[in-house]
Design a protein around this motif. Sequence first.
Motif, short mmCIF file in Angstrom:
data_model
loop_
_atom_site.label_atom_id
_atom_site.label_comp_id
_atom_site.label_asym_id
_atom_site.label_seq_id
_atom_site.Cartn_x
_atom_site.Cartn_y
_atom_site.Cartn_z
N UNK A 199 -15.85 -31.55 6.02
CA UNK A 199 -16.16 -32.72 5.21
C UNK A 199 -15.54 -32.58 3.82
N UNK A 200 -15.16 -33.70 3.23
CA UNK A 200 -14.47 -33.66 1.93
C UNK A 200 -15.39 -33.15 0.83
N UNK A 201 -16.61 -33.66 0.80
CA UNK A 201 -17.62 -33.19 -0.16
C UNK A 201 -18.86 -32.84 0.64
N UNK A 202 -18.91 -31.61 1.17
CA UNK A 202 -19.87 -31.28 2.22
C UNK A 202 -21.32 -31.66 1.95
N UNK A 203 -21.87 -31.32 0.80
CA UNK A 203 -23.29 -31.60 0.57
C UNK A 203 -23.56 -33.10 0.54
N UNK A 204 -22.77 -33.83 -0.22
CA UNK A 204 -22.94 -35.29 -0.27
C UNK A 204 -22.68 -35.92 1.08
N UNK A 205 -21.60 -35.48 1.73
CA UNK A 205 -21.19 -36.12 2.97
C UNK A 205 -22.18 -35.85 4.11
N UNK A 206 -22.82 -34.68 4.12
CA UNK A 206 -23.83 -34.43 5.15
C UNK A 206 -25.00 -35.39 5.01
N UNK A 207 -25.34 -35.74 3.77
CA UNK A 207 -26.41 -36.72 3.56
C UNK A 207 -25.99 -38.09 4.08
N UNK A 208 -24.74 -38.46 3.83
CA UNK A 208 -24.25 -39.77 4.31
C UNK A 208 -24.18 -39.81 5.83
N UNK A 209 -23.74 -38.71 6.44
CA UNK A 209 -23.72 -38.63 7.91
C UNK A 209 -25.13 -38.77 8.45
N UNK A 243 -30.93 -35.04 4.45
CA UNK A 243 -30.76 -35.70 3.15
C UNK A 243 -31.44 -34.87 2.06
N UNK A 244 -32.68 -34.44 2.33
CA UNK A 244 -33.40 -33.63 1.34
C UNK A 244 -32.65 -32.34 1.06
N UNK A 245 -32.11 -31.71 2.10
CA UNK A 245 -31.37 -30.47 1.93
C UNK A 245 -30.15 -30.67 1.03
N UNK A 246 -29.52 -31.85 1.15
CA UNK A 246 -28.34 -32.14 0.32
C UNK A 246 -28.73 -32.41 -1.13
N UNK A 247 -29.95 -32.90 -1.35
CA UNK A 247 -30.39 -33.24 -2.70
C UNK A 247 -30.97 -32.05 -3.45
N UNK A 248 -31.45 -31.06 -2.73
CA UNK A 248 -32.06 -29.90 -3.37
C UNK A 248 -31.00 -29.04 -4.06
N UNK A 249 -31.38 -28.32 -5.13
CA UNK A 249 -30.47 -27.32 -5.70
C UNK A 249 -30.08 -26.31 -4.63
#
Length: 223
Positions: A87-97, A163-169
């Motif tokens: 993914x191009x921006x893994x943390x953000x993109x995992x949330x979008x997926x 989504x929560x995992x992507x938002x957490x520090x």
Amino acid sequence: METLNHLQWLAVLALPVLFAITVHEAAHGWMASRLGDRTAWMLGRVTLNPLRHIDPIGTLLVPALTFVLVGFLFGWAKPVPVVYRNLRRPRRDMALVALAGPGANLLMALGWGLVIEFGLWLGPETAWAALPLVYMGAAGVLINVFLMVLNLFPLLPLDGGRVLNALLPPSLALWFARLEPFGLILLLALLVTGVLGAILLPLVADTVALLPGARVVMELFFV
């Protein structure tokens, strides 16, 4: 409206359940491919062919048994593979997926709501066609809203957990990710104890109330 027996309800539910699960999973794969990971695409998972997504136990046996035994639909499909590093921006993109699946369910709920309205518009003169459309549309609305709300529950491996995992520090995300192997067990425990239903059903009812055909869905399932 006329009350259906369990076999009739299973016949009405079959198509909405199949579409709800299939499109949900395909949406995950489609979003991943848009964001740089074509793994699901290459494995043939970005498709509306339900055979690519069905898990014989989680998609067929478990939902049928839970519906007949406790009147509650619960199940799962084969998860769509996503390679994080592609993914191009893994943390953000995992949330979008993750959000793509529930988003697809919301769109399908809207579509099934319009099916209800069309069935009502046909009227009693064509009840042979109108009633199946109304019942199937109501089932489609409820199933898709329920799947959307359930999958947004903030627990891994559900989409809400992603989504929560992507938002957490990052440090907290790493700790949270370690809970994933126990997520399904915890989810089943919440289901059996009634806690999950107590949390989700009010959210489902409130969401259904905003959609076309809400009166019919509420009459059939919430009264």
